[in-house]
Write a protein that holds these residues in place. Sequence first.
Motif, mmCIF file in Angstrom:
data_model
loop_
_atom_site.group_PDB
_atom_site.id
_atom_site.type_symbol
_atom_site.label_atom_id
_atom_site.label_comp_id
_atom_site.label_asym_id
_atom_site.label_seq_id
_atom_site.Cartn_x
_atom_site.Cartn_y
_atom_site.Cartn_z
ATOM 1 N N ASP A 1 -1.060 3.837 2.294
ATOM 2 C CA ASP A 1 0.190 4.115 2.977
ATOM 3 C C ASP A 1 0.284 5.620 3.196
ATOM 4 O OD1 ASP A 1 2.757 4.318 3.936
ATOM 5 O OD2 ASP A 1 3.722 3.563 2.117
ATOM 6 N N ARG B 1 -4.181 13.123 4.561
ATOM 7 C CA ARG B 1 -4.254 12.270 5.762
ATOM 8 C C ARG B 1 -5.360 12.722 6.704
ATOM 9 N NH1 ARG B 1 2.071 12.291 7.377
ATOM 10 N NH2 ARG B 1 2.821 11.750 5.310
ATOM 11 N N GLU C 1 2.733 7.443 3.942
ATOM 12 C CA GLU C 1 3.993 8.035 3.484
ATOM 13 C C GLU C 1 3.834 8.834 2.198
ATOM 14 O OE1 GLU C 1 7.246 8.019 4.702
ATOM 15 O OE2 GLU C 1 6.332 7.284 6.555
ATOM 16 N N GLY C 2 2.973 8.377 1.295
ATOM 17 C CA GLY C 2 2.806 9.047 0.017
ATOM 18 C C GLY C 2 1.719 10.110 0.007
#
Length: 66
Positions: A5, A14, A7-8
Motif C-alpha cells: 500500500d 515508492r 499510503e504507508g
Amino acid sequence: MLTFDPEGLTWAQRDGDACVVCHKRWPRPRVRVGVLPDNSAVLACGDCAEALVPAPTATVVAFPSR
C-alpha cells in the motif's frame, strides 16, 4: 509477489530510492520484493529482502538403507 500500500511509504520508498522496510538509501536497494497497485517495483536492501521473501523449499533426497 507482495503488493504494498503506497499510503504507508515515503516518496523515496515508492520511487525505489530507499528500502521499503528499513528506509536505507545507501547502497541503493536492488532486490525486487513486491509491487505497488500500479505495478511499480518495490525494492529492499539485501538484508531486509531475506526477511520478506520466503526461502525456497528444500528438496529432501532419501537414500535407501542397507
